[in-house]
Design a protein around this motif. Sequence first.
Motif, mmCIF file in Angstrom:
data_model
loop_
_atom_site.group_PDB
_atom_site.id
_atom_site.type_symbol
_atom_site.label_atom_id
_atom_site.label_comp_id
_atom_site.label_asym_id
_atom_site.label_seq_id
_atom_site.Cartn_x
_atom_site.Cartn_y
_atom_site.Cartn_z
ATOM 1 N N ILE A 74 -16.760 12.298 34.794
ATOM 2 C CA ILE A 74 -16.684 13.483 35.893
ATOM 3 C C ILE A 74 -18.668 13.902 34.800
ATOM 4 N N PRO A 75 -19.369 13.180 35.975
ATOM 5 C CA PRO A 75 -20.606 14.408 35.568
ATOM 6 C C PRO A 75 -20.852 16.093 35.708
ATOM 7 N N GLU A 76 -21.926 16.421 35.216
ATOM 8 C CA GLU A 76 -21.918 17.570 35.007
ATOM 9 C C GLU A 76 -22.337 17.840 36.409
ATOM 10 N N GLU A 77 -23.150 17.424 37.194
ATOM 11 C CA GLU A 77 -23.458 18.132 38.308
ATOM 12 C C GLU A 77 -22.369 17.770 39.314
ATOM 13 N N LYS A 78 -21.434 17.128 39.108
ATOM 14 C CA LYS A 78 -19.845 17.272 40.001
ATOM 15 C C LYS A 78 -19.173 18.301 39.932
ATOM 16 N N LYS A 79 -18.873 18.506 38.795
ATOM 17 C CA LYS A 79 -18.161 19.662 38.402
ATOM 18 C C LYS A 79 -18.192 20.794 39.009
ATOM 19 N N THR A 80 -19.258 22.036 39.530
ATOM 20 C CA THR A 80 -19.367 22.596 40.236
ATOM 21 C C THR A 80 -18.885 22.893 41.679
ATOM 22 N N GLU A 81 -18.838 21.493 41.606
ATOM 23 C CA GLU A 81 -18.431 20.931 43.489
ATOM 24 C C GLU A 81 -16.761 21.035 43.191
ATOM 25 N N LEU A 82 -16.516 20.184 42.540
ATOM 26 C CA LEU A 82 -15.070 19.928 42.390
ATOM 27 C C LEU A 82 -13.848 21.800 41.508
ATOM 28 N N LYS A 83 -14.459 22.231 40.869
ATOM 29 C CA LYS A 83 -14.121 23.478 40.837
ATOM 30 C C LYS A 83 -14.317 24.542 42.087
ATOM 31 N N ALA A 84 -15.670 24.811 42.635
ATOM 32 C CA ALA A 84 -14.927 24.683 43.928
ATOM 33 C C ALA A 84 -13.828 24.977 44.615
ATOM 34 N N ALA A 85 -13.641 23.596 45.365
ATOM 35 C CA ALA A 85 -12.637 22.872 45.588
ATOM 36 C C ALA A 85 -11.321 22.931 44.857
ATOM 37 N N MET A 86 -10.978 23.189 44.106
ATOM 38 C CA MET A 86 -10.253 23.502 43.353
ATOM 39 C C MET A 86 -9.821 25.041 43.254
ATOM 40 N N LEU A 87 -10.175 25.879 43.119
ATOM 41 C CA LEU A 87 -10.464 27.367 43.303
ATOM 42 C C LEU A 87 -9.895 27.178 45.147
ATOM 43 N N GLU A 88 -10.754 27.079 46.011
ATOM 44 C CA GLU A 88 -10.424 26.774 47.394
ATOM 45 C C GLU A 88 -9.118 26.830 47.698
ATOM 46 N N HIS A 89 -8.525 25.595 47.424
ATOM 47 C CA HIS A 89 -7.539 24.810 47.678
ATOM 48 C C HIS A 89 -5.863 25.831 46.771
ATOM 49 N N LEU A 90 -6.467 26.241 45.314
ATOM 50 C CA LEU A 90 -5.163 26.585 44.976
ATOM 51 C C LEU A 90 -5.201 28.152 44.912
ATOM 52 N N GLN A 91 -5.941 28.530 45.838
ATOM 53 C CA GLN A 91 -5.684 29.961 46.074
ATOM 54 C C GLN A 91 -4.995 30.581 47.806
ATOM 55 N N THR A 92 -4.815 28.982 48.465
ATOM 56 C CA THR A 92 -3.916 28.679 49.258
ATOM 57 C C THR A 92 -2.918 29.188 49.604
ATOM 58 N N LEU A 93 -2.183 28.627 47.895
ATOM 59 C CA LEU A 93 -1.141 28.074 48.098
ATOM 60 C C LEU A 93 -0.088 29.667 48.466
ATOM 61 N N VAL A 94 -1.040 30.958 48.413
ATOM 62 C CA VAL A 94 -0.297 32.349 47.597
ATOM 63 C C VAL A 94 0.327 32.551 49.457
ATOM 64 N N GLY A 95 1.405 32.850 49.092
ATOM 65 C CA GLY A 95 2.174 32.619 50.900
ATOM 66 C C GLY A 95 2.450 31.534 51.780
ATOM 67 N N GLN A 96 2.310 30.163 50.428
ATOM 68 C CA GLN A 96 2.813 29.179 51.103
ATOM 69 C C GLN A 96 3.974 28.930 49.894
ATOM 70 N N VAL A 97 4.426 29.319 49.329
ATOM 71 C CA VAL A 97 5.154 28.894 47.616
ATOM 72 C C VAL A 97 5.871 30.556 47.192
ATOM 73 N N PRO A 98 7.389 30.156 47.654
ATOM 74 C CA PRO A 98 8.058 31.244 47.397
ATOM 75 C C PRO A 98 7.698 31.858 46.154
ATOM 76 N N GLY A 99 7.312 32.899 45.336
ATOM 77 C CA GLY A 99 7.300 33.510 44.145
ATOM 78 C C GLY A 99 6.501 33.848 43.572
ATOM 79 N N LEU A 100 5.414 33.032 44.279
ATOM 80 C CA LEU A 100 4.265 32.830 43.749
ATOM 81 C C LEU A 100 3.204 33.797 44.064
ATOM 82 N N LEU A 101 2.558 35.240 43.268
ATOM 83 C CA LEU A 101 2.185 36.763 43.696
ATOM 84 C C LEU A 101 0.737 36.395 44.005
#
Length: 100
Positions: A14-41
């Motif tokens: 994974i090139p260094e210049e791609k990591k910022t974009e990947l981190k942003a996508a991970m954060l965005e999509h992981l945060q959407t799990l709150v309210g979808q997954v039972p018990g996840l606060l």
Amino acid sequence: MVYHIVMWNFKKEIPEEKKTELKAAMLEHLQTLVGQVPGLLSVNFVTEPIPSSTHEIALVTTMEKAGDVAVYGSHPAHVAVADTYVRPYVCDRSCLDYEA
């Protein structure tokens, strides 16, 4: 309350210049799990650890009870996010779950 902490490094290809974009996508999509997954606060995603760290990124989630970790791990919304936005890009996974 249960804390589920997972840490990773990016795969070597994974090139260094791609990591910022990947981190942003991970954060965005992981945060959407709150309210979808039972018990996840809450979901916190660490993208800028201090230099003494052994991993490049970390996920810190809170859950209601210990059994919610298994529910989270197998929930279709979590699996879809992990398989699309996280697992293809990371390695060296470490995990710690604890109650407080």
